[in-house]
Design an enzyme around this catalytic site. Structure first.
Site, PDB file in Angstrom:
ATOM      1  N   CYS A   2      17.017  15.232 -29.604  1.00  0.00           N
ATOM      2  CA  CYS A   2      18.240  14.457 -29.346  1.00  0.00           C
ATOM      3  C   CYS A   2      19.269  14.656 -30.495  1.00  0.00           C
ATOM      4  O   CYS A   2      19.037  14.463 -31.607  1.00  0.00           O
ATOM      5  CB  CYS A   2      18.050  12.895 -28.961  1.00  0.00           C
ATOM      6  N   ARG A  27      19.078  20.466 -30.647  1.00  0.00           N
ATOM      7  CA  ARG A  27      18.337  19.287 -30.770  1.00  0.00           C
ATOM      8  C   ARG A  27      17.477  18.903 -29.591  1.00  0.00           C
ATOM      9  O   ARG A  27      16.647  18.140 -29.405  1.00  0.00           O
ATOM     10  CB  ARG A  27      18.917  18.211 -31.369  1.00  0.00           C
ATOM     11  N   TRP A  73      16.436  15.237 -25.712  1.00  0.00           N
ATOM     12  CA  TRP A  73      15.140  15.868 -25.673  1.00  0.00           C
ATOM     13  C   TRP A  73      14.166  14.842 -25.042  1.00  0.00           C
ATOM     14  O   TRP A  73      13.927  13.888 -25.808  1.00  0.00           O
ATOM     15  CB  TRP A  73      14.486  16.533 -26.902  1.00  0.00           C
ATOM     16  N   ASN A  99      18.636   8.416 -30.808  1.00  0.00           N
ATOM     17  CA  ASN A  99      17.670   9.605 -31.181  1.00  0.00           C
ATOM     18  C   ASN A  99      16.507   8.990 -31.877  1.00  0.00           C
ATOM     19  O   ASN A  99      16.557   8.383 -32.735  1.00  0.00           O
ATOM     20  CB  ASN A  99      18.382  10.567 -32.068  1.00  0.00           C
ATOM     21  N   GLY A 100      15.252   9.154 -31.379  1.00  0.00           N
ATOM     22  CA  GLY A 100      14.197   8.483 -32.034  1.00  0.00           C
ATOM     23  C   GLY A 100      13.158   7.971 -30.933  1.00  0.00           C
ATOM     24  O   GLY A 100      13.382   8.310 -29.749  1.00  0.00           O
ATOM     25  N   GLU A 485       2.755  34.010 -36.856  1.00  0.00           N
ATOM     26  CA  GLU A 485       4.325  33.590 -36.686  1.00  0.00           C
ATOM     27  C   GLU A 485       4.562  34.481 -35.745  1.00  0.00           C
ATOM     28  O   GLU A 485       5.600  34.203 -34.828  1.00  0.00           O
ATOM     29  CB  GLU A 485       4.947  33.786 -38.105  1.00  0.00           C
ATOM     30  N   LYS A 489       6.270  33.173 -32.156  1.00  0.00           N
ATOM     31  CA  LYS A 489       7.857  33.665 -31.713  1.00  0.00           C
ATOM     32  C   LYS A 489       7.747  34.035 -30.365  1.00  0.00           C
ATOM     33  O   LYS A 489       8.619  33.600 -29.567  1.00  0.00           O
ATOM     34  CB  LYS A 489       8.261  34.720 -32.626  1.00  0.00           C
ATOM     35  N   GLU A 492       7.011  31.072 -27.919  1.00  0.00           N
ATOM     36  CA  GLU A 492       8.040  30.168 -27.724  1.00  0.00           C
ATOM     37  C   GLU A 492       9.241  30.374 -26.998  1.00  0.00           C
ATOM     38  O   GLU A 492       9.848  29.793 -26.390  1.00  0.00           O
ATOM     39  CB  GLU A 492       8.311  29.524 -28.974  1.00  0.00           C
ATOM     40  N   HIS A 508     -15.461  38.612 -33.142  1.00  0.00           N
ATOM     41  CA  HIS A 508     -16.190  37.530 -33.117  1.00  0.00           C
ATOM     42  C   HIS A 508     -15.862  36.741 -31.732  1.00  0.00           C
ATOM     43  O   HIS A 508     -16.209  35.690 -31.671  1.00  0.00           O
ATOM     44  CB  HIS A 508     -16.095  36.448 -34.328  1.00  0.00           C
ATOM     45  N   LYS A 607      14.997  21.769 -31.824  1.00  0.00           N
ATOM     46  CA  LYS A 607      14.889  22.182 -33.336  1.00  0.00           C
ATOM     47  C   LYS A 607      14.293  21.204 -34.172  1.00  0.00           C
ATOM     48  O   LYS A 607      13.540  21.650 -35.061  1.00  0.00           O
ATOM     49  CB  LYS A 607      16.252  22.377 -33.551  1.00  0.00           C
TER      50      LYS A 607
END
Ligand code: F6R
Length: 612
Positions: A2, A27, A73, A99-100, A485, A489, A492, A508, A607
């Protein structure tokens, strides 16, 4: 998680709020909305992106010189118009953006319902606002006092701004656990989740501390108090951010711009911190605590996501160079498992945003148990930077693309310097080897430029593999975190399922997945493991898997085996992640673009993850 923005002053608030929301959209982008005070309290909000809000508002009146704006968000309640912020109190006198997360919202809601309050949305935010209104009415106190009392009753994290219909000359804001910056202009104030909506208007800012609230008056008066009602003097700081750094600068997407910024970011990150010719390294943050770090029983690295991957690279580097034992922990796990930590431990917390709730809580636990906290953050003045005893900024500049790219490279650069400085001060590296690595480090930006030249080749590869349903990423040693990584990428931003594994682990289990439809990306730039990687490639080829290999320039052996080869410049093996990550970032970028995905704002992500 947010984004919030607010304005009070002589100008029309709406254009400032919309521009600010666009800058904060990284955000969260589930819905957006504004509230404007213009005699009445007008709320305009819409599910979707800020551009959807703009379309919805087009043609409507947007008068008002005080206003608040929010980009969401979703946490409590699905993304929809009804759950979009701002929310209005039952009387219609107050509006809020938040926000929270208010953790005890359910109990508070039940109490308020018993007292006759009704709720339009499923959000915790609307509960908080009506709690403020209820306290104000019951106790017959001012709104700012009611905000203070209400915030003492809630459990959770918040950055909020409240406006009041009957008081168009005042904005009230508060924070705990979620960031909030106040911009101080000439006869005007701005409030935002970060400085990006403010920078265009003023460089003078105040970072609000946890459990503080502020009342901003149209006449230029600013009052800051703690939730315990203690008056604070505003500490005004100068912003160092440039406007152009938060714009796309000719690129189609922030992610591409940020990938291409990496050579410069690595240079900026090293500047003034090392000199190969003289053989010195100096991370300002370390000097004061060098003894304590060198005598540490062990180093615990804690982080999330991409930052956790750079932590894994640091584990290799610190153990190899400085011979100090290192453990790398997901912050989200660390905080909930009663870890054994004490004053002999050093905890390195890595975070681009510096606001990640899990990392912040992990720090708190380690701090309570007397460990030394070393923070590695990108955002200056962020909560993690401030909660740390010492630390280093990565100086990568604002990273706006939700998928982290340049921040990763900057983190790896800093962590390499940190490992070298520890090795130098505890004598576990010879001066000649140190110089050799430092010279290689100085050459890294130009090698990253070399890796960026693979772009055209990668576009061709992306065309061939964009419709794959799954990808495997394999690497050994330092290239194992790079494989993780690369897989992160891809998943996402393109929504293709991808997994990273140590190449030797393939046999394995994951080898069962290999058939002609499975592209396997090998990160094969480490000479020391070359033969072993070649064997792994053969194992994949024997099962008809498709091999895309990142190799060193001139690697004819792998060229003869792989379906696709991407050649990158050679460097010291310890530094190879900085070069080999680049084609993986580009591969995921192009595949995502070709699949029609929004690379800067992938679905469901945000983010800055300020919730647990
Ligand atoms: C991946 C990504 C996330 C973040 C993670 C930690 O591209 O962006 O996985 O790395 O949420 O964020 P910070 O580094 O801000 O603590």
């Amino acid at each position: 998680m947010c984004g919030i923005v607010a304005y009070i002053g002589p100008k029309n608030a709406y254009p400032i709020l919309i521009k600010g929301l666009k800058r904060l959209e990284y955000r969260g982008y589930d819905s957006a909305g504004v509230a404007l005070l213009n005699g009445s309290l007008q709320i305009l909000k819409k599910e979707g992106k800020v551009s959807d809000l703009e379309n919805f508002v087009a043609g409507k009146s947007t008068e008002g010189t005080v206003g608040i704006g929010h980009t969401r968000w979703a946490t409590h309640g699905e993304p929809c118009d009804r759950n979009a912020h701002p929310h209005l109190s039952n009387s219609g006198n107050l509006a809020i953006i938040h926000n929270g997360i208010i953790e005890n919202y359910a109990a508070l809601k039940t109490e308020l319902e018993l007292r006759g309050y009704t709720f339009e949305s499923d959000t915790d935010t609307e509960v908080l606002l009506n709690l403020i209104e209820d306290i104000q009415k019951e106790e017959k106190i001012s709104t700012e006092e009611a905000v203070r009392v209400a915030l003492n009753e809630v459990v959770g994290a918040y950055a909020i701004v409240v406006i009041e219909k009957s008081k168009p000359d005042t904005l009230i804001a508060a924070r705990k656990g979620s960031p909030l910056v106040i911009g101080i202009g000439k006869g005007e104030f701005f409030v935002a989740s970060d400085a990006s909506p403010i920078i265009e208007y003023t460089k003078n800012v105040v970072y609000l501390n946890d459990e503080e609230f502020v009342v901003l008056h149209r006449d230029g008066n600013i009052e800051i108090k703690t939730l315990g009602n203690i008056q604070k003097t505003p500490y005004i700081q100068k912003l160092e951010m440039d406007l152009e750094k938060i714009e796309k600068g000719g690129y189609d997407y922030f992610m591409l711009k940020e990938i291409y910024e990496q050579p410069q970011v690595i240079r900026d990150c090293m500047r003034g911190r090392m000199n190969a010719e003289k053989g010195w390294i100096k991370l300002g943050g370390i000097s004061e605590f060098a003894n304590r770090i060198n005598n540490a029983k062990r180093i615990i690295i804690t982080a999330c996501g991409t930052s956790w991957h750079s932590g894994l690279i640091a584990e290799y580097l610190i153990e190899e160079l400085a011979r100090i034992p290192v453990e790398v922990e997901y912050a989200s796990e660390f905080r909930y498992r009663n870890p054994i930590v004490n004053e002999k431990d050093v905890v390195i917390a890595i975070s681009q945003s510096g606001e990640t709730a899990d990392t912040l809580s992990a720090i708190q636990i380690a701090k309570d148990r007397q460990a030394l906290i070393y923070g590695i953050c990108n955002v200056i003045g962020s909560s993690i930077a401030r909660a740390s005893h010492a630390g280093s900024y990565t100086h990568a500049g604002p990273e706006i693309g939700v998928a982290s790219t340049k921040a990763f490279s900057a983190q790896v650069t800093i962590l390499t310097l940190l490992a070298l400085q520890l090795a130098q001060s505890n004598g576990s590296i010879s001066q000649s080897r140190l110089r050799q690595i430092l010279y290689e480090l100085e050459a890294i930006p130009s090698k990253v430029e070399g890796a960026l030249k693979t772009n055209d080749k990668i576009v061709e590869i992306a065309k061939k593999y964009k419709d794959a349903k799954n990808f495997l990423y394999l690497g050994r040693g330092l290239n194992f975190p790079v494989a993780l990584e690369g897989a992160l990428k891809l998943k996402e931003i393109s929504y293709i399922h991808a997994e990273g594994y140590p190449a030797a682990e393939m046999k394995h289990g994951p080898i069962a997945l290999i058939d002609e439809n499975m592209p396997v990306v090998f990160i094969a730039t480490n000479q020391s493991a070359h033969e072993k990687i070649v064997s792994n490639i053969q194992e994949v080829k024997a099962r008809k898997g498709k091999v895309i290999a990142i190799v060193l320039e001139g690697d004819t052996v792998i060229r003869g085996l792989a379906d696709e080869v991407i050649e990158v410049p050679e460097t010291d093996e310890l530094l190879s992640p900085l070069v080999s990550i680049v084609p993986l970032q580009l591969l995921s970028y192009h595949i995502a673009l070709m699949r029609g995905c929004n690379v800067d704002q992938p679905r469901n992500l945000a983010k800055s993850v300020t919730v647990e």
